[in-house]
Design an enzyme around this catalytic site. Structure first.
Site, PDB file in Angstrom:
ATOM      1  N   TRP A 100     -55.676  21.677  -5.203  1.00  9.44           N
ATOM      2  CA  TRP A 100     -55.516  23.117  -5.316  1.00  9.44           C
ATOM      3  C   TRP A 100     -56.661  23.813  -4.563  1.00  9.44           C
ATOM      4  O   TRP A 100     -57.820  23.418  -4.677  1.00  9.44           O
ATOM      5  CB  TRP A 100     -55.519  23.536  -6.795  1.00  9.44           C
ATOM      6  CG  TRP A 100     -55.466  25.023  -6.928  1.00  9.44           C
ATOM      7  CD1 TRP A 100     -54.376  25.826  -6.763  1.00  9.44           C
ATOM      8  CD2 TRP A 100     -56.567  25.888  -7.200  1.00  9.44           C
ATOM      9  NE1 TRP A 100     -54.725  27.143  -6.923  1.00  9.44           N
ATOM     10  CE2 TRP A 100     -56.068  27.214  -7.193  1.00  9.44           C
ATOM     11  CE3 TRP A 100     -57.928  25.690  -7.440  1.00  9.44           C
ATOM     12  CZ2 TRP A 100     -56.874  28.325  -7.421  1.00  9.44           C
ATOM     13  CZ3 TRP A 100     -58.746  26.790  -7.664  1.00  9.44           C
ATOM     14  CH2 TRP A 100     -58.205  28.085  -7.670  1.00  9.44           C
ATOM     15  N   ASP A 160     -47.843  38.918  -9.980  1.00 13.22           N
ATOM     16  CA  ASP A 160     -47.596  38.578 -11.385  1.00 13.22           C
ATOM     17  C   ASP A 160     -47.758  39.808 -12.300  1.00 13.22           C
ATOM     18  O   ASP A 160     -48.350  40.807 -11.915  1.00 13.22           O
ATOM     19  CB  ASP A 160     -48.635  37.519 -11.769  1.00 13.22           C
ATOM     20  CG  ASP A 160     -48.194  36.662 -12.932  1.00 13.22           C
ATOM     21  OD1 ASP A 160     -47.315  37.099 -13.680  1.00 13.22           O
ATOM     22  OD2 ASP A 160     -48.749  35.561 -13.091  1.00 13.22           O
ATOM     23  N   LYS A 204     -41.469  36.443  -3.945  1.00 13.78           N
ATOM     24  CA  LYS A 204     -42.456  35.355  -3.900  1.00 13.78           C
ATOM     25  C   LYS A 204     -42.166  34.456  -5.085  1.00 13.78           C
ATOM     26  O   LYS A 204     -42.322  34.863  -6.235  1.00 13.78           O
ATOM     27  CB  LYS A 204     -43.870  35.921  -3.990  1.00 13.78           C
ATOM     28  CG  LYS A 204     -44.955  34.861  -4.078  1.00 13.78           C
ATOM     29  CD  LYS A 204     -46.325  35.502  -4.161  1.00 13.78           C
ATOM     30  CE  LYS A 204     -47.414  34.467  -4.388  1.00 13.78           C
ATOM     31  NZ  LYS A 204     -48.730  35.105  -4.477  1.00 13.78           N
ATOM     32  N   TRP A 205     -41.727  33.229  -4.828  1.00  7.83           N
ATOM     33  CA  TRP A 205     -41.227  32.308  -5.863  1.00  7.83           C
ATOM     34  C   TRP A 205     -42.311  31.270  -6.140  1.00  7.83           C
ATOM     35  O   TRP A 205     -42.559  30.405  -5.317  1.00  7.83           O
ATOM     36  CB  TRP A 205     -39.944  31.644  -5.355  1.00  7.83           C
ATOM     37  CG  TRP A 205     -39.212  30.789  -6.323  1.00  7.83           C
ATOM     38  CD1 TRP A 205     -39.670  29.679  -6.966  1.00  7.83           C
ATOM     39  CD2 TRP A 205     -37.858  30.955  -6.730  1.00  7.83           C
ATOM     40  NE1 TRP A 205     -38.683  29.139  -7.751  1.00  7.83           N
ATOM     41  CE2 TRP A 205     -37.546  29.906  -7.621  1.00  7.83           C
ATOM     42  CE3 TRP A 205     -36.852  31.884  -6.425  1.00  7.83           C
ATOM     43  CZ2 TRP A 205     -36.291  29.753  -8.195  1.00  7.83           C
ATOM     44  CZ3 TRP A 205     -35.604  31.736  -6.996  1.00  7.83           C
ATOM     45  CH2 TRP A 205     -35.335  30.684  -7.888  1.00  7.83           C
ATOM     46  N   ASP A 206     -42.915  31.365  -7.301  1.00 11.05           N
ATOM     47  CA  ASP A 206     -44.087  30.548  -7.620  1.00 11.05           C
ATOM     48  C   ASP A 206     -43.703  29.372  -8.533  1.00 11.05           C
ATOM     49  O   ASP A 206     -42.615  29.356  -9.151  1.00 11.05           O
ATOM     50  CB  ASP A 206     -45.117  31.451  -8.320  1.00 11.05           C
ATOM     51  CG  ASP A 206     -46.553  31.035  -8.064  1.00 11.05           C
ATOM     52  OD1 ASP A 206     -46.772  29.889  -7.664  1.00 11.05           O
ATOM     53  OD2 ASP A 206     -47.453  31.867  -8.303  1.00 11.05           O
ATOM     54  N   ASN A 223     -46.259  26.957 -11.073  1.00 16.32           N
ATOM     55  CA  ASN A 223     -47.683  26.798 -11.356  1.00 16.32           C
ATOM     56  C   ASN A 223     -48.077  25.654 -12.271  1.00 16.32           C
ATOM     57  O   ASN A 223     -49.147  25.707 -12.891  1.00 16.32           O
ATOM     58  CB  ASN A 223     -48.239  28.109 -11.915  1.00 16.32           C
ATOM     59  CG  ASN A 223     -48.527  29.083 -10.791  1.00 16.32           C
ATOM     60  OD1 ASN A 223     -49.276  28.763  -9.886  1.00 16.32           O
ATOM     61  ND2 ASN A 223     -47.918  30.250 -10.826  1.00 16.32           N
ATOM     62  N   CYS A 275     -44.140  29.411  -3.074  1.00 14.68           N
ATOM     63  CA  CYS A 275     -45.537  29.329  -3.494  1.00 14.68           C
ATOM     64  C   CYS A 275     -45.580  28.340  -4.647  1.00 14.68           C
ATOM     65  O   CYS A 275     -44.649  28.272  -5.447  1.00 14.68           O
ATOM     66  CB  CYS A 275     -45.994  30.713  -3.961  1.00 14.68           C
ATOM     67  SG  CYS A 275     -47.631  30.737  -4.716  1.00 14.68           S
ATOM     68  N   ASP A 328     -54.134  29.181  -2.295  1.00 15.50           N
ATOM     69  CA  ASP A 328     -54.794  30.250  -3.047  1.00 15.50           C
ATOM     70  C   ASP A 328     -56.200  30.492  -2.525  1.00 15.50           C
ATOM     71  O   ASP A 328     -56.848  31.463  -2.918  1.00 15.50           O
ATOM     72  CB  ASP A 328     -54.876  29.878  -4.534  1.00 15.50           C
ATOM     73  CG  ASP A 328     -53.605  30.269  -5.281  1.00 15.50           C
ATOM     74  OD1 ASP A 328     -52.791  31.013  -4.716  1.00 15.50           O
ATOM     75  OD2 ASP A 328     -53.446  29.824  -6.431  1.00 15.50           O
TER      76      ASP A 328
END
Ligand code: DGJ
Length: 698
Positions: A175, A342, A451-453, A455, A499, A521
């Protein structure tokens, strides 16, 4: 183009400059003949006529020769296919037919004991040297026949020609430090890259490149393989006892199981694309870029807009008024797409709650998203939003209503990362819910961009009641793809960004249904140079989102850098701004406006031109060049100047030596031959300096 010879048992695929050839022996063994520069069908036939290697006890005569080694029989290599029933493991094939369909070749095989059908697919397009390979496995048995456990089904096995020494290039990271290029010599044995995490992963991009005898950036033979899959994956590079290199790759990491095939069931592997190039690492990258722009990335001919994203500015603390203020500032510097990140939905005021409830937070957006979207449109920008549909917080209406919808094992802990759980997208009801939510969202407000995240990784990937091997791992990815495809079809004006906590889901599969990817990021402009250098090995600048954020860098390392350095770093891809614009002074806003204007002028060359890496970012001067028709752009960065040293001229590439090139900013005229041989002088000095050079053939 596909040519068939040798009594219909030898095939030659021909691309822009290369060829790929294979042959079916009279024992129905599918053997590899050639992968490299163009050869003729007669050449392929003469290769096919050569005798097999000599017999040695303890060695296989098939290993290192087969196009798709299966488990079983006289083989010791890592199998591309592994299938079993409780009674029989392994496979034995008969060839059952072949077909060509345009530039696609299909070869069919059957294993009567397992009632298994296998189709190997090959495609080499006329404008490229990329060979696309994939396989389809089918349970052709009658209803009531035993189900098959598909332990492994790779997309392809690639065989490389014998060379003295092979070197491996890979893109590894974590990351905030994705896609960093590493090169190492390969020794006998096996090197395995992959992800066990359910998504592509920050740790490795699903790509390898092998060069023998020391390829350089602009010369030498390079073989590359890249997988189009956004779930767990594995690429294995094997050097066999006789020195042959073989590369297998496909979905799923281990052999413990991919899925279960019932009679009538089929499984299609992802595409594992292979490229031979004799243009060095740079030539290979340009060939990969051209192929993705022509055949993988949707609407790649369309330029990507300059975007603003509010995440680093606001975190979870957002409000409509604050977003309006940011939008006005963004419009003022020339931004074309404003993205609310977000925390606009549900009870999402921190990362502890709200994921899964995709309706605007009424306290923050009392009229929904439409009033903000209208204001953004009124300011002349497009409007985008952030979503993370595959996830749910335990503290959400969705999870309270449907705790059984997450991946879990009965009686076991439901592991949380970032306070969230993974929805089981293999379930039809989850797919239906997500479609309803997202389609409703895109219909409720004029949204132009998503924006398709994603996590967190899979941990407790269980589906109670489903037989093993559970199809949850592969079906999650298929369901994600289907959802994206359906949303794109229903909302054709909406663009999508992939993302995953930065660059955790970058691969050819997701790129075939998204318009760009969030690279990392890490928005520190210096760290980004190394990340971007790695990214460019495989993927084009047209897909690489990059933001200018605040200085000192608030997200990660506190590094102080000039706006110039930050802009020139982010201008190497799809430019975005991610800083807190309300904190920027008028002089910074004015300077930012100039950089955005300049970016818009060079954008066609950066996003659609050919990319040459002039110098790698390894501490001193680094530079990237883009060429499109008569236009040339060079972006250069100096990390640190030592002892008053002058920087070396940048030797440009891809120019016409007989032409003259004028710089519109200084009116200087340069000879192409001089730019190629002596190079372009830069005058960069100090620490963290950067410059943009524009040239046009006259
Ligand atoms: C991770 C992404 O990479 C960030 O850009 C941001 O969108 C956050 N998620 C939001 O939670």
């Amino acid at each position: 183009m596909i040519e068939t010879g040798g009594n219909g048992r030898t095939w030659l695929l021909t691309g822009a400059a290369g060829s790929y050839a294979l042959h079916l022996t009279d024992r129905d063994e599918l053997v590899h003949l050639h992968w490299g520069p163009r050869i003729s069908l007669a050449d392929a036939e003469s290769l096919a006529a050569e005798p097999p290697p000599p017999y040695w006890p303890f060695e296989s005569q098939l290993d290192g020769r087969e196009e798709y080694p299966v488990e079983g029989g006289p083989r010791f290599v890592r199998p591309a296919l592994s299938v079993r029933t409780p009674a029989v493991r392994g496979t034995e094939w008969r060839h059952t037919g072949s077909a060509t369909d345009g530039d696609e070749l299909r070869l069919r095989f059957a294993d009567p004991v397992h009632h298994l059908g296998l189709t190997l697919h090959y495609r080499m397009r006329a404008d490229s040297d990329v060979v696309e390979r994939w396989a389809t496995v089918a349970h052709d048995g009658p209803a009531g026949a035993l189900g098959l456990e598909l332990l492994r089904a790779d997309a392809a096995a690639w065989t490389l020609p014998r060379r003295e020494r092979w070197r491996l290039s890979q893109l590894h990271g974590r990351w905030a430090a994705e896609s960093r290029l590493v090169r190492s010599d390969l020794a006998p044995g096996e090197k395995v890259l992959g992800s066990r995490r359910g998504h592509t992963g920050h740790q490795h991009l699903p790509w390898v490149a092998l060069d023998a005898e020391g390829a350089t950036e602009e010369s030498g033979e390079v073989y590359g393989c890249a997988l189009g899959w956004s779930g767990s994956w594995r690429i294995a590079v094997q050097q066999l006892p006789d020195g042959t290199m073989q590369i297998t790759g496909g979905a799923g990491h281990d052999d413990s199981g991919l899925l279960r095939l019932a009679p009538g069931g089929t499984y299609t592997t992802p595409v594992f694309a292979g490229l031979w190039s004799d243009g060095g690492f740079g030539g290979a990258s340009r060939a990969w870029h051209a192929w993705q722009l022509a055949h993988v990335i949707p609407d790649a001919g369309r330029s990507r807009p300059v975007l603003y994203n509010s995440w680093e500015a606001t975190g979870f603390d957002i409000s409509e008024e604050q977003q309006r203020a940011l939008a006005r500032r963004a419009a003022d510097i020339g931004v074309e797409l404003f993205v609310v990140d977000d925390a606009w939905f549900g009870a999402r005021v921190s990362d502890r709650a709200g994921l899964g409830d995709w309706t605007p937070n009424p306290d923050r957006f009392p009229g929904g998203l439409k009033p903000l979207a209208d204001e953004v449109h009124g300011l002349g920008m497009r409007f985008g939003i952030w979503v993370e549909p595959e996830m749910v917080n335990a503290d959400s209406d969705l999870y309270r209503a449907r705790p059984d919808w997450v991946q879990h094992h009965p009686g076991r802990t439901r592991t949380e990362f970032r306070n969230q759980l993974v929805l089981n997208l293999a379930r039809d009801d989850v797919q239906a819910y997500l479609w309803e939510q997202l389609d409703g969202l895109l219909s409720s407000a004029p949204v132009d961009y998503v924006k398709w995240d994603f996590n967190r990784c899979f941990t407790d990937a269980g589906w109670p009641g489903e037989p093993y091997p559970q199809r949850l791992w592969t079906e999650h990815v298929h369901a994600l793809y289907a959802l994206l495809d359906r949303l794109r079809a229903a909302h054709p004006g909406v663009a999508f960004e992939s993302c995953s906590g930065g660059g955790g889901r970058i691969d050819l599969g997701i790129l075939s249904r998204t318009d760009q990817v969030w690279t990392s990021d890490n928005t520190d402009p210096l760290d980004r140079l190394a990340i971007q250098h790695g990214f460019s090995q495989l993927h084009p600048a047209r897909a690489m989102a990059a933001w200018v954020t605040d200085s000192p860098n608030s997200q990660l390392n506190g590094r102080v850098s000039s706006l110039r350095f930050r802009f020139v770093s982010a201008m190497a891809g799809v430019l975005g701004i991610g800083g807190d614009l309300t904190g920027w002074g008028e002089d910074e806003i004015a300077e930012a406006r100039e950089w955005v204007d300049l970016y818009k002028e060079i954008r066609p060359v950066v996003q659609h031109g050919e990319l040459y890496r002039l110098r790698a970012p390894d501490g001193g001067l680094s530079a990237v060049q883009y060429v499109r028709g008569d236009d040339v752009v060079v972006l250069a960065w100096l990390q640190a100047q030592h002892y008053g040293e002058q920087q070396p001229p940048l030797r440009l590439r891809g120019l016409d030596p007989g032409a003259a090139y004028a710089c519109p900013d200084t009116s200087a005229v340069h000879r192409g031959s001089v730019l190629l041989h002596r190079g372009l002088r830069t005058a960069l000095r100090g620490d963290l300096d950067a410059a943009v050079f524009r040239l046009r053939r006259i």
